[in-house]
Write an enzyme that holds these catalytic residues in place. Structure first.
Site, PDB file in Angstrom:
ATOM      1  N   CYS A  18      13.909  43.494 -27.420  1.00 27.71           N
ATOM      2  CA  CYS A  18      14.399  42.803 -26.255  1.00 27.71           C
ATOM      3  C   CYS A  18      13.191  42.562 -25.141  1.00 27.71           C
ATOM      4  O   CYS A  18      12.164  42.572 -25.721  1.00 27.71           O
ATOM      5  CB  CYS A  18      15.717  43.521 -25.657  1.00 27.71           C
ATOM      6  SG  CYS A  18      15.094  45.068 -25.047  1.00 27.71           S
ATOM      7  N   ASN A  21      13.024  46.912 -23.223  1.00 23.52           N
ATOM      8  CA  ASN A  21      13.204  47.700 -23.886  1.00 23.52           C
ATOM      9  C   ASN A  21      13.720  48.881 -23.238  1.00 23.52           C
ATOM     10  O   ASN A  21      13.470  50.193 -23.516  1.00 23.52           O
ATOM     11  CB  ASN A  21      11.834  48.470 -24.732  1.00 23.52           C
ATOM     12  CG  ASN A  21      12.038  49.335 -25.724  1.00 23.52           C
ATOM     13  OD1 ASN A  21      11.226  50.227 -25.745  1.00 23.52           O
ATOM     14  ND2 ASN A  21      13.085  49.224 -26.455  1.00 23.52           N
ATOM     15  N   CYS A  23      17.331  48.511 -21.887  1.00 23.32           N
ATOM     16  CA  CYS A  23      18.844  48.148 -22.196  1.00 23.32           C
ATOM     17  C   CYS A  23      19.038  47.874 -23.528  1.00 23.32           C
ATOM     18  O   CYS A  23      19.415  48.855 -24.384  1.00 23.32           O
ATOM     19  CB  CYS A  23      19.147  47.165 -21.416  1.00 23.32           C
ATOM     20  SG  CYS A  23      19.071  47.566 -19.425  1.00 23.32           S
ATOM     21  N   ARG A  24      19.128  46.763 -24.042  1.00 25.87           N
ATOM     22  CA  ARG A  24      19.556  46.292 -25.312  1.00 25.87           C
ATOM     23  C   ARG A  24      18.999  46.984 -26.648  1.00 25.87           C
ATOM     24  O   ARG A  24      19.674  47.388 -27.524  1.00 25.87           O
ATOM     25  CB  ARG A  24      19.643  44.564 -25.578  1.00 25.87           C
ATOM     26  CG  ARG A  24      20.431  43.971 -24.420  1.00 25.87           C
ATOM     27  CD  ARG A  24      20.086  42.661 -24.447  1.00 25.87           C
ATOM     28  NE  ARG A  24      18.907  42.340 -23.637  1.00 25.87           N
ATOM     29  CZ  ARG A  24      18.176  41.172 -23.565  1.00 25.87           C
ATOM     30  NH1 ARG A  24      18.803  40.101 -23.828  1.00 25.87           N
ATOM     31  NH2 ARG A  24      17.076  41.122 -23.117  1.00 25.87           N
ATOM     32  N   SER A  25      17.650  46.733 -26.679  1.00 21.14           N
ATOM     33  CA  SER A  25      17.063  47.351 -27.991  1.00 21.14           C
ATOM     34  C   SER A  25      17.136  48.822 -28.182  1.00 21.14           C
ATOM     35  O   SER A  25      17.358  49.216 -29.213  1.00 21.14           O
ATOM     36  CB  SER A  25      15.753  46.746 -28.201  1.00 21.14           C
ATOM     37  OG  SER A  25      14.752  47.051 -26.999  1.00 21.14           O
ATOM     38  N   ASP A 136      21.697  39.511 -21.466  1.00 21.06           N
ATOM     39  CA  ASP A 136      20.990  40.746 -20.885  1.00 21.06           C
ATOM     40  C   ASP A 136      21.802  41.252 -19.626  1.00 21.06           C
ATOM     41  O   ASP A 136      22.241  40.558 -18.837  1.00 21.06           O
ATOM     42  CB  ASP A 136      19.605  39.807 -20.345  1.00 21.06           C
ATOM     43  CG  ASP A 136      18.809  40.913 -19.349  1.00 21.06           C
ATOM     44  OD1 ASP A 136      19.141  42.160 -19.377  1.00 21.06           O
ATOM     45  OD2 ASP A 136      17.500  40.381 -19.102  1.00 21.06           O
TER      46      ASP A 136
HETATM   47  P1  4NP Z   1      16.512  44.496 -21.574  1.00 19.11           P
HETATM   48  O1  4NP Z   1      16.894  44.260 -20.096  1.00 19.11           O
HETATM   49  O2  4NP Z   1      15.575  43.560 -22.204  1.00 19.11           O
HETATM   50  O3  4NP Z   1      17.763  44.752 -22.577  1.00 19.11           O
HETATM   51  O4  4NP Z   1      15.935  45.932 -21.787  1.00 19.11           O
HETATM   52  C1  4NP Z   1      15.994  44.340 -19.031  1.00 19.11           C
HETATM   53  C2  4NP Z   1      15.406  45.160 -18.403  1.00 19.11           C
HETATM   54  C3  4NP Z   1      14.499  44.941 -17.456  1.00 19.11           C
HETATM   55  C4  4NP Z   1      14.628  43.625 -16.830  1.00 19.11           C
HETATM   56  C5  4NP Z   1      15.024  42.542 -17.503  1.00 19.11           C
HETATM   57  C6  4NP Z   1      15.987  42.803 -18.580  1.00 19.11           C
HETATM   58  N1  4NP Z   1      13.805  43.264 -15.711  1.00 19.11           N
HETATM   59  O5  4NP Z   1      13.588  42.206 -15.324  1.00 19.11           O
HETATM   60  O6  4NP Z   1      13.064  44.287 -15.302  1.00 19.11           O
END
Ligand code: 4NP
Length: 175
Positions: A18, A21, A23-25, A136
């Site tokens: 993702c 790294n 949340c989703r992945s 997201d």
């Molecule tokens: P992920 O979510 O890609 O599912 O881990 C996010 C985590 C952090 C951010 C955006 C999405 N950020 O903007 O810091």
């Protein structure tokens, strides 16, 4: 599912990707790992996750995502965020990305255009997709995290079933 690199010569290497790294992945990694363990296939798979950005490298999973996972019996306690590397394209057999930006960013590193067949949108394996991206949840409310869990749960289950068929894996009877 591309079979050209099938037959578990050693391990089947799966990586979920993702943006951050956190949340989703990590959730996809944790849910898929739990399913693999329950099927008695832990020795067959190497399972990882990463982010296309370096923004959160070394951090644990987002607490909102970890709490959602925990409620569903999945622990993300030992997670430490890492960034996707060009070498991962060669070293992993299947790279499952959460959204179209991740797909672009991963394929951008495939400078010689050699590994495209390994890289797929994770939700291509969603048995009931309403779209092909995992939304997201980072800037949204609690419902977003639960929604991500529901998507990841059913998609990871189907992904495992596809891999079991693709590689002809024997599953433990009581799983
Ligand atoms: P992920 O979510 O890609 O599912 O881990 C996010 C985590 C952090 C951010 C955006 C999405 N950020 O903007 O810091």
């Amino acid at each position: 599912m591309d079979k050209s690199n099938s037959k578990p010569k050693d391990k089947i290497r799966i990586q979920f990707v993702c943006l951050g790294n956190i949340c989703r992945s990590p959730l996809a990694e944790g849910v898929f790992r739990k399913k693999v363990e329950e099927a008695g296939l832990a020795d067959i798979f190497e399972i990882r996750s990463s982010g296309t950005s370096d923004w959160h490298v070394g951090e644990g999973a987002d607490t909102r995502m970890a709490e959602t996972a925990e409620r569903h019996g999945v622990s993300l306690k030992n997670h430490a965020a890492r960034q996707f590397r060009k070498e991962d394209l060669e070293q992993f057999d299947h790279i499952l990305v959460m959204d179209k930006d991740n797909l672009n960013d991963v394929l951008y590193l495939d400078t010689e255009d050699r590994y495209g067949s390994k890289v797929r949108l994770f939700r291509e394996f969603d048995p009931s997709p309403d779209c092909f991206q995992v939304p997201d949840p980072y800037y949204g409310g609690p419902d977003g995290f639960e929604n991500v869990y529901l998507i990841v749960e059913r998609t990871a289950e189907n992904l495992l079933q596809v891999l079991i068929r693709t590689y002809n894996l024997e599953v433990e009877q009581n799983s």
